[in-house]
Design a protein around this motif. Structure first.
Motif: not given
Length: 412
Positions: A206-225
């Motif tokens: 379970y990943a907590i923290g603003g920078t890890w959320r930013a990484l997930a947001r980039l992954h969402i952008w990258q995959t088109g989720y």
């Protein structure tokens, strides 16, 4: 009328100010409940911890910025009639030589005591945040801040003793003199010595923290989720490893062209990625799940009595939605016994929570994010939209495969 429409009557709101190594944030909640709804959320990226590892001090300009944020937050709390305010501080304040001086002035501004959390206490509250937001969590909780990384083993409501490592983005940037190669060696050595990670194989991280959320947001952008909800977003461990490796090696100039990553987060994104990459390599978890709930929500959860803690947050949130939006709230409760017969098959399959939540007004179905148990009412509504979205496959509808590169995204 002083109270906004669409609000439940829990009395005056409560608030938490979190003085972190990177940001200072105020979150005001509707009330102290099992599934607290944020009604105000604002942060200021002060960067208090950016020089603590090398100079041992909170930077003067960062201190001034933090003081200005705290004055604004105090005024906002007064304006919103916040009944109770808790102020917590983490790694930067507990490690800096001038931390006590800063805390004394912060207490004067806020008008309440500032609780400087120890590393173990911070790890415990982060884990409680996950317990409050996920149904029967099982895995390792990692809270990556600007100054430190807290790790804790959690199984349902049981939390084992945690540990803290100086692997926050600002701390790594500071002690490595902004060298990613040096930062990776530091992170790898620290994580290899973290024996707690030996228990992470095949479980959830379970990943907590603003920078890890930013990484997930980039992954969402990258995959088109298509569903932009951070809490409960899942990446298979292998995919998270490859994506993190890609991000921490990509040209920073390319990241600057991607709007989904905030300007203030971009310099730290590579450090967060290399920590996650090494963590996955060492712990070998099954998947990475993003948690939007952490220390602040864990603090509120710790203040609930045993009866309130035992409530299922999904059912609690559905009941609130029922009160706010249904034609007749009592009718939803009355329907439960009747729908028990209809949902017998679902309950036999283990979907008891969905069957209990549905009559209270919360739509449910097989296609839902992990962690739908706790989001705010707005996010719960967003979860419902997922039922109408066709994803890659029925077994893992919320998982998309990342491409090997990060080209500028084509316009729609």
């Amino acid at each position: 009328m002083n109270v906004a429409q669409g609000r439940l009557d829990y009395g005056p709101p409560v608030g938490v100010i979190d003085i972190g190594s990177n940001s200072v944030r105020l979150v005001v909640y509707e009330g102290l409940t099992r599934s607290p709804t944020p009604i105000f959320n604002e942060k200021v990226l002060a960067g208090l911890g950016r020089e603590v590892q090398t100079t041992g001090l909170l930077a003067a300009d960062a201190v001034d910025k933090a003081y200005a944020a705290l004055r604004r937050f105090r005024a906002l709390c007064d304006r919103m009639a916040v009944a109770q305010l808790w102020v917590i501080a983490t790694a930067a304040c507990r490690e800096a030589k001038n931390g006590k001086t800063f805390v004394a002035e912060a207490e004067e501004i806020c008008g309440v005591k500032v609780d400087v959390l120890s590393g173990k206490r911070e790890a415990e509250l982060s884990a409680l945040g996950v317990v409050s937001g996920f149904h029967k969590p099982d895995g390792i909780v990692g809270d990556l801040g600007g100054g430190s990384l807290e790790l804790t083993d959690v199984q349902g409501p049981r939390i084992k003793a945690g540990l803290t490592l100086p692997l926050g983005g600002l701390a790594l940037q500071d002690i490595s003199s902004k060298s990613l190669k040096k930062a990776e060696k530091i992170a790898r050595a620290a994580l290899e010595d973290a024996h707690l990670l030996e228990h992470g194989k095949g479980r959830t991280f379970y990943a907590i923290g603003g920078t890890w959320r930013a990484l997930a947001r980039l992954h969402i952008w990258q995959t088109g989720y298509p569903l932009h909800v951070m809490h409960g977003y899942v990446m298979p461990a292998r995919e998270a490893f490859e994506f993190s490796s890609l991000v921490h090696r990509v040209d920073p100039e390319m990241l600057s062209q991607i709007e989904v990553v905030a300007d203030a987060r971009r310099p730290l994104l590579a450090y967060a990625a290399l920590v996650l990459e090494n963590l996955v390599r060492i712990a070998r978890p099954k998947d990475i799940v993003i948690s939007a709930l952490g220390v602040r929500e864990g603090l509120l959860y710790s203040m609930l009595d045993a009866k309130e803690r035992d409530k299922d947050p999904l059912i609690a949130a559905a009941s609130e939605l029922n009160v706010l939006r249904s034609r007749s709230p009592a009718h939803g409760e009355e329907l439960i016994a009747w729908t028990d017969r209809f949902h017998g098959v679902l309950r036999a399959r283990g979907d008891r929570r969905g069957a209990a939540a549905a009559p209270r007004g919360l739509p449910f179905g097989r296609h839902r994010l992990a962690g739908a148990s706790r989001l705010s009412r707005r996010a719960i509504a967003q979860h419902h939209c997922q039922r109408r979205i066709r994803c890659r496959g029925p077994s893992r509808p919320h998982v998309h495969r990342a491409r090997r590169v990060l080209p500028p995204r084509r316009p729609r």
